[in-house]
Structures are given as structure tokens and as C-alpha cells.
Enzyme design. Sequence first.
Site, mmCIF file in Angstrom:
data_model
loop_
_atom_site.group_PDB
_atom_site.id
_atom_site.type_symbol
_atom_site.label_atom_id
_atom_site.label_comp_id
_atom_site.label_asym_id
_atom_site.label_seq_id
_atom_site.Cartn_x
_atom_site.Cartn_y
_atom_site.Cartn_z
ATOM 1 N N ARG A 121 0.442 -1.668 -0.186
ATOM 2 C CA ARG A 121 0.103 -0.237 0.503
ATOM 3 C C ARG A 121 0.997 1.388 -0.053
ATOM 4 N NH1 ARG A 121 -3.306 -2.868 3.579
ATOM 5 N NH2 ARG A 121 -5.427 -3.906 2.254
ATOM 6 N N LYS A 143 3.917 11.191 -11.810
ATOM 7 C CA LYS A 143 3.160 10.368 -13.039
ATOM 8 C C LYS A 143 4.041 9.363 -12.883
ATOM 9 C CE LYS A 143 0.550 13.504 -15.964
ATOM 10 N NZ LYS A 143 0.286 14.192 -17.258
ATOM 11 N N GLU A 185 11.554 16.973 -25.770
ATOM 12 C CA GLU A 185 10.931 17.589 -24.400
ATOM 13 C C GLU A 185 11.428 18.953 -24.087
ATOM 14 O OE1 GLU A 185 8.467 15.933 -23.117
ATOM 15 O OE2 GLU A 185 7.741 14.271 -23.490
ATOM 16 N N LYS A 227 8.379 23.061 -15.865
ATOM 17 C CA LYS A 227 7.826 21.880 -14.941
ATOM 18 C C LYS A 227 7.778 22.033 -13.343
ATOM 19 C CE LYS A 227 6.114 17.130 -15.374
ATOM 20 N NZ LYS A 227 6.601 15.792 -16.451
ATOM 21 N N GLU A 237 -3.372 17.674 -12.711
ATOM 22 C CA GLU A 237 -4.370 18.270 -13.855
ATOM 23 C C GLU A 237 -5.833 18.660 -14.092
ATOM 24 O OE1 GLU A 237 -3.232 15.773 -17.847
ATOM 25 O OE2 GLU A 237 -1.719 15.902 -17.861
ATOM 26 N N ARG A 242 -1.890 21.872 -15.993
ATOM 27 C CA ARG A 242 -0.646 21.124 -16.494
ATOM 28 C C ARG A 242 -1.307 20.746 -17.450
ATOM 29 N NH1 ARG A 242 1.664 16.665 -12.413
ATOM 30 N NH2 ARG A 242 3.132 15.549 -13.914
ATOM 31 N N ASN A 246 1.245 18.608 -22.177
ATOM 32 C CA ASN A 246 1.453 17.251 -23.189
ATOM 33 C C ASN A 246 1.110 17.984 -24.527
ATOM 34 O OD1 ASN A 246 0.119 15.456 -20.961
ATOM 35 N ND2 ASN A 246 -1.464 15.966 -21.007
ATOM 36 N N HIS A 249 1.884 15.460 -27.099
ATOM 37 C CA HIS A 249 1.390 14.543 -27.152
ATOM 38 C C HIS A 249 0.296 13.650 -27.338
ATOM 39 C CE1 HIS A 249 4.881 15.311 -24.119
ATOM 40 N NE2 HIS A 249 4.873 13.695 -23.726
ATOM 41 N N HIS A 253 1.585 10.345 -28.719
ATOM 42 C CA HIS A 253 0.918 8.555 -28.377
ATOM 43 C C HIS A 253 0.155 7.842 -29.611
ATOM 44 C CE1 HIS A 253 0.878 10.149 -23.791
ATOM 45 N NE2 HIS A 253 2.237 10.003 -24.049
ATOM 46 N N HIS A 267 9.299 7.756 -27.768
ATOM 47 C CA HIS A 267 9.027 8.136 -27.024
ATOM 48 C C HIS A 267 9.126 9.966 -27.888
ATOM 49 C CE1 HIS A 267 5.400 10.516 -24.552
ATOM 50 N NE2 HIS A 267 6.556 11.525 -23.544
#
Length: 366
Positions: A121, A143, A185, A227, A237, A242, A246, A249, A253, A267
Site C-alpha cells: 500500500r 506521473k 521535451e 515543469k 491536471e 498541467r 502534453n 503527446h 501517443h 517516445h
Amino acid sequence: MTQITVELGEHSYPILVQPGALEQAATHLKAFASNQRLFVLTDEHVGSALLPRLRQAFAGSGIELVVNRLPAGETSKSWQQLELVTDWLLGQGVERSDTLVALGGGVIGDLTGFAAAIVKRGCGFVQIPTSLLAQVDSSVGGKTAINSSVGKNLIGSFNQPRFVLIDPLVLNSLPDRELRAGYAEVVKYGLINDASFFRWCEANSEQLFNRDPDALSEAIIHSVRAKALIVGEDEKELSGRRALLNLGHTFGHALEAETGFSDRLVHGEAVAAGMALAFGYSVRRGHCDAAAAERVTAHLKSVDLPYNLSSASVRASGQRLVDHMMHDKKMSGGSLPFLLANGIGQSFLAKDVDLDDVAAFLDESD
């Protein structure tokens, strides 16, 4: 040495950017070594190149490094590897007070952070990012995720690291392709809200690719500060702030999905092509003048990054790429927001995009 703090209340954490920091890792990480041990996750490539240096840094510290080397590449962001990692941690007797260390690029950082979020946990983790992409983007912000057969990063959680240790000098051993992919990036921060930084990129990209330490440090520090500020304002987000991160992206993606999340298109390369497509689509919608989009394309082309579907080696129809986008985790109420631009450094979130029009745009793209 530069320290930057991600301001998130009780979840705040420091990011240290320091050339040569890897050799001082024991000093920086000893506070996280519960029971005088750290659980280190790395991959086969990074482990061969950097693990001996990390072990040497801890020699004589009294802290044990318990190491697991994973297969290199995007395929390690999977249910199978997550199960293997968590079973390994439990088999090693991990406790909630223990800390995991991600020594690697974005794949290792994402997998380690997700494992840390769920094993017993939750336990702590720190990042030692070893690729430019991870140093300027994925190691900051919490993330964490694995991929699904349906799409990228669809299974995961927000889990902030306790500390990020960035050594720009480890990039000296990074393959040229990975350095360029990470640079996409870096450029992103100029395109979303900082036109002056995009000009810096245009003027300094050659020095950066020659691995000039000053250029690398400047790019990393500026990107991390940008960032950290955005994440501090919008951790999950929820406000939309935020979402600016992206840029490129959504298109990117879809390109990654079409190429099977493989080494055919890594990527950062997909993000580069995605940013060029986002600017091209912004021109189509009348938000951005063509000269700005052409400037973006010219810069990406000049540094040998993909800038359209052909240079990304993607031959799919627009509708097929849009079908990939339909699985994007940002889908809400049947619609998909897109990051578009009014110009360089003027990105915004558009929530009224017609996906049929996106498909038509992609079919017409060179």
C-alpha cells in the site's frame, strides 16, 4: 549545484541538479536508507554503464544496495514486469519504510514509481534519471504508469518521489538517438509558454548535442524549473494548467501506438512529430500563422528529429491514428482535448476539436 523544489505542501520534494552527483549519491540518499538499505531498480543497459559507479559511491557507507536489473525498453512497462518487480520486492522483505531507487530513464522511473505506490500500500521512492528525457520531464511530477495493450500509460497513479538527483554528466554515455529524443521535451518548454527559451534552443542545440556541459545544465535546469512550477500549480491536471505539458503527446501517443510502442519510434521522437503536427493543425484551424509552424518544423528537422508522419515512418490513415487517440486517458464525455498553439510560446487547451477533421488533416499531411 542547483536545487529546485516542487511545491506540493506535505508532498513537496527537492530536485538537485549537480554535475558529478552520481559519485556523491550516498551522501544525498543516506537519509532515505531505512534499515541501512535501498532497493535499486535499473535496466540491463544502464546497469552495465552506471551501476558500478553507484556501488562505488556507496562503498564504505554501510548502506546495502539491493538491485534488480530489468530488460531495457518500453516493453518493461507492462503488467508482467510490474508483477515480477513487486514479487521480487516482497520476496526481499521490503517494508513500507523502505525506499526504492529508480536508476534509469523514463521506463524505469515510471515502473519504479508505480511499484512504490502499490507494494504494501505504498513506500517511498527516489529518482536518479539517466536520460535527458527523464531528467527534464518524466522524473518530475509524480506521473507513474505502465502501458496497456489498448494504449500508453493507461494504468498508473500519481505518486510523487521523495527526491530527484540529476547528474548531467551521466548523459555523456547516452546514445545520440536517446539524447535527441530527450531534446524534444526540452524544446516543448519553449513552445508551450516561453518563446525566449525556444530561441535559446535554436541558438544552442549544436552545443547541447556536442554534450557541452554548460548547455546541458542550462537546458536541464530551465526545463525542470518550468515543469516544477506547473506541477506545483496543478499536481493532477485538475485545473488544466498541467495539461500544457502534453503538447505533442496526443498526436505522439497515437504514433507510438501505431508503431507498437517499439524502438521503431521512441517516445521523444513521437512527441517531436506530435508537436509539429499540433502546430500544423493549429494553422489549419486559424489559430497560428504558417510561419510559426514552419519555424518549429525547421528546427526539429535541423536536429534530425521527426517533424511529420513520413519522417516518423508512419503510413497509417488519419482515421486509424484517431482510433488510437480514442483510448487516450484524457478522453472525457466522449471528447478529447488537444494542445494547440496561437504561436510559439502560446499553447492552449482546445476542447472543441472535431476528430473527423483531425483525421482529414492527418490524411492530408505529408
